[in-house]
Design an enzyme around this catalytic site. Structure first.
Site, short mmCIF file in Angstrom:
data_model
loop_
_atom_site.label_atom_id
_atom_site.label_comp_id
_atom_site.label_asym_id
_atom_site.label_seq_id
_atom_site.Cartn_x
_atom_site.Cartn_y
_atom_site.Cartn_z
N ALA A 62 0.84 -1.20 0.00
CA ALA A 62 0.00 0.00 0.00
C ALA A 62 0.88 1.26 0.00
O ALA A 62 1.98 1.24 0.52
CB ALA A 62 -0.88 0.00 1.24
N GLY A 103 0.76 -5.80 -0.13
CA GLY A 103 -0.07 -5.72 -1.33
C GLY A 103 0.71 -6.05 -2.58
O GLY A 103 0.14 -6.54 -3.57
N GLU A 106 0.58 -9.68 -2.84
CA GLU A 106 -0.80 -10.08 -3.17
C GLU A 106 -1.08 -9.85 -4.66
O GLU A 106 -1.75 -10.65 -5.31
CB GLU A 106 -1.78 -9.31 -2.29
CG GLU A 106 -1.70 -9.77 -0.83
CD GLU A 106 -2.62 -9.00 0.10
OE1 GLU A 106 -2.48 -7.77 0.15
OE2 GLU A 106 -3.47 -9.63 0.76
N GLU A 126 1.97 -7.21 7.16
CA GLU A 126 0.82 -6.48 7.75
C GLU A 126 0.69 -6.67 9.25
O GLU A 126 0.24 -5.78 9.97
CB GLU A 126 -0.48 -6.90 7.06
CG GLU A 126 -0.66 -6.36 5.66
CD GLU A 126 0.11 -7.13 4.59
OE1 GLU A 126 0.90 -8.05 4.94
OE2 GLU A 126 -0.07 -6.82 3.39
#
Ligand code: NAD
Length: 736
Positions: A62, A103, A106, A126
């Site tokens: 992010a 992210g 991901e 995270e």
């Protein structure tokens, strides 16, 4: 400028992520990826797609600049970007280099194929912010690398080098040459071989005994998680990867939403952003020139001087240490050597590295040997006369442009600066003991400290891996000024009826690394006594810490002397309650005519923590600290304040400032305590009355200006702005 570049190379579309510094997945980048995929899907000449980043990062996850902004969740969100990837009917290859975190991973897991080069770091961090991967990471990673490996990565948050994934289903190829060329070749071959498009979501998690393993994981992770809920939620989310994909994804989303709301996650995020915010000064913008620091000097090789010197040695900066006598110099250097030797013994430092560091260290008894240092840090006795002699000498010998820093913990940095003819070069660098270990560095900004000196000191803090917080000048700066009130109130608690062991237990149960009395014994009680005596002389009417003074009069200076608030056995740091201390307390209560009462743990915690909060609010009001989060960073990194509480000011926010004010008012009606102190600080009362929080105060810009900062000159023809001016004026008056 777009942050995702689209180009076609032969029959392969290349989408290059370009959002420095780490390809954070901000809104523009997310939109750019989807636009690139759409273009590739629509172009009949394109047969495959490569998604690639920069050597530094495929993507670090992010974009933290979007946190708490609408952009963070704006469409396309990361879920939908990954959906778009999975829906592609042409093979999509992720080419992984550098950081591939959160992210970013991901995103790569949403591609049909993944290849990587050497040296990439792959992980899902995270949990370190009290969260779990919320864009399918907990569902896709176990499907690819297995339940156990995935759980280890998700619960630890630790990055794994790409080399470790060579030959595992996470990577379809490992490329040692040019990554883009490798990715293009891989894509062409996938097209030529008509390789089926692999969607991770379609795989099944395989494990011989899911139930048994998850039971084991819950027990072991639960035992390690302490007060933090995220690690156990990670276990539950990974367990859900055994369900059909969409169901598992829904579970992941639920658990993520719950975690975001927890005070523990809020505290971790506060610490993460607070650390970054603390090194920013509104009037010292990024790009302010800095002075090069190639050589350092330290005056005094005592407890602090030795530790401070080690910081420079660890960073590869040569340092000269000056003492008044050869014995003191030998002793100081001996301690540095012993510290390194013990690290070597533990296997944490190679002997060659230790030798390299020791070589950078030069002991001296002569000021003339310091002259060419770029910075000199004074760590001599806490006595203004001694500081004066040292700074006058430094003013004579140091080269022009050298930074003259003091490690004083309470003295007036402006007065110290005035001992020199170059007060703009003087700054406070307040390290915490042990200085080679503790992360906090309070940078004390004098009235005349130059901006480039501040910028240089802030940059130096990064080099020596400290969390820097800038404080204005006042007695004790941010941390010690607050701890003074905490210590003072702890003395009142024992006069009223508590014993040191009850106070310590209550605070430790609440989360403090150590209660105030055990902390005092560890740090040594002599310094506090010395400072108290100065305060008594300066303010003759002030209430005395009768018990603490008596303890010191008896030579009980803490662990070093085997006795303090507790008794200690030789070679054993356990604090044993001591009947002699009980008697001292009892006598002091009798002499003051106090009938002891029983205090609850809750009252003990509130009196001590809210004492920090009330003084913290005054510190903000006066512009000594710029932000409430700065105050919290001081407490998290220098005073063992529990991380899951986020610091005193964030804790006050979660308790509700209205409640804090009411409690302060109640404490103010207690005749035994300092009633003036417990009047709620103006800022605290104002925020509470307006239904606001310290976080809101920070969001609105924090303190108007730092105490000590030079007033900004009014532009000649600028119209006066009555409101802003009167606000600034009242704050600077408070600071005087
Ligand atoms: P210390 O007594 O352990 O060391 C002081 C050293 O300075 C001694 O070795 C002494 O020989 C030397 N010294 C004294 N006068 C000198 C002079 N004129 N020239 C050169 N050397 C001289 O003290 P310390 O605990 O290291 O504290 C040093 C400073 O750091 C003080 O200002 C103190 O307030 C501050 N400080 C201490 C702590 C702590 O926890 N000890 C924490 C933060 C800041």
């Amino acid at each position: 400028m777009s942050t995702a570049h689209y180009a076609v190379n032969g029959a392969t579309a290349v989408i290059t992520l370009d959002n420095p510094p780490v390809n954070g997945l901000g809104l523009e980048l997310r939109s750019g990826i989807v636009a690139g995929l759409d273009r590739a899907a629509a172009d009949p000449k394109v047969k495959a797609v490569v998604l690639i980043g920069t050597p530094r990062a495929f993507s670090g996850g992010a974009d933290i600049r979007e946190f708490n902004t609408p952009k963070m969740t704006a469409e396309p969100n990361l879920h939908n970007v990954i959906r778009a990837l999975e829906a592609m009917r042409k093979p999509v290859v992720a080419a992984i280099s550098g950081n591939c975190m959160g992210g970013g991973l991901e995103l790569a897991l949403g591609c049909h194929f993944r290849i990587a080069g050497p040296g990439a770091q792959i992980g899902l961090p995270e949990v370190k912010l009290g969260l779990l991967p919320g864009a399918g990471g907990t569902q896709r990673l176990p499907r690819l690398v297995g339940l156990e490996h995935a759980l280890n990565m998700i619960v630890s948050g630790a990055p794994v080098p790409s080399e470790m994934f060579k030959g595992t289903p996470l990577l379809d190829d490992f490329v040692t040459g040019d990554l883009l060329e490798g990715a293009l070749a891989f894509a062409q071959k996938a097209v030529a071989d008509k390789r089926p498009l692999k969607r991770v979501r379609d795989l099944k998690v395989r494990h011989a005994n899911v139930e048994g393993y998850i039971h084991f994981a819950r027990t072991s992770v639960g035992a390690m998680a302490g007060p933090f809920p995220a690690p156990l939620k990670c276990v539950e989310a990974v367990n859900a990867a055994t369900l059909p994909f969409e169901q598992g994804l829904a579970r992941e989303r639920e658990q993520f939403a719950e975690l975001v709301m927890t005070p523990e996650s809020r505290a971790l995020r506060h610490a993460f952003f607070g650390e970054r915010a603390a090194s920013k000064l509104p009037d010292v913008p990024e790009g302010t020139p800095t002075r090069p620091i190639r050589k350092a000097a330290v005056i005094g090789a005592g407890t602090m001087g030795g530790g401070i010197a080690m910081n420079f040695l660890n960073a590869g900066i040569p340092v000269t240490v000056l003492e008044t006598k050869q014995e003191a110099l030998d002793k100081g250097l001996g301690i540095i050597r012993k510290n390194y030797e013990s690290t070597v013994k533990k296997g944490k430092l190679k002997p060659e590295k230790m030798a390299e560091r020791m070589k950078l260290l030069t002991p001296t008894l002569k000021y003339e040997d310091l002259g060419d240092a770029d910075i000199v840090i004074e760590a001599v006795f806490e006595d203004m006369a001694v500081k004066k002699a040292v700074f006058e000498k430094l003013d004579q010998v140091m080269k022009k442009g050298a930074i003259l820093a003091t490690n004083t913990s309470t003295l007036d940095v402006d007065q110290i600066a005035a001992f020199t003819r170059r007060p703009a070069d003087v700054v406070g660098t307040h390290f915490f003991s042990p200085a080679n270990v503790m992360r906090l560095l309070e940078i004390v900004r004098g009235k005349k400290t130059a901006k480039d000196v501040l910028a240089t000191t802030l940059a130096l803090a990064k080099t020596i891996r400290k969390v820097a917080v800038v404080s204005g000048v006042c007695d004790g700066f941010i941390g010690n000024r607050m701890i003074h009130q905490y210590g003072r109130e702890s003395q009142v608690l024992i006069m009223e009826g508590a014993l040191p062991q009850q106070v310590d237990k209550a605070m430790e149960k609440w989360g403090m690394a150590m209660g105030p009395f055990r902390m005092g014994d560890l740090a040594g009680l002599a310094v506090g006594w010395y400072i108290r005596k100065r305060h008594y002389a300066e303010h003759p009417g002030m209430p005395r810490a009768v018990v603490a003074d008596r303890i010191c009069e008896l030579g009980r200076f803490g662990q070093k002397t085997g006795k303090g608030w507790y008794a200690y056995k030789a070679g054993d740091r356990t604090a044993y309650p001591d009947a002699e201390v009980d008697t001292i307390i009892d006598q002091a209560r009798k002499a003051a005519g106090i009938t002891p009462r029983k205090l609850t743990d809750e009252e003990i915690v509130e009196r001590l923590v809210f004492a920090l909060v009330n003084e913290g609010a005054r510190i903000l009001e006066e512009g000594i600290a710029l932000r409430a989060s700065d105050v919290d960073m001081v407490y998290l990194n220098g005073y063992g304040f529990p991380l899951h509480r986020g610091g005193p000011m964030l804790y006050a926010d979660s308790a509700g400032l209205y409640h804090v004010v009411r409690r302060c008012e109640q404490f103010a009606s207690n005749p035994l305590t300092d009633r003036e102190f417990w009047q709620p600080a103006k800022l605290l009362a104002q925020l509470a009355a307006g239904g606001k929080s310290f976080a809101a105060f920070d969001a609105a810009g924090g303190a108007v200006k730092q105490a000590g900062a030079k007033p900004v000159k009014a532009k000649p023809k600028a119209k006066p702005k009555p409101k802003a001016q009167s606000k600034a004026k009242s704050r600077s008056r408070a600071a005087a």
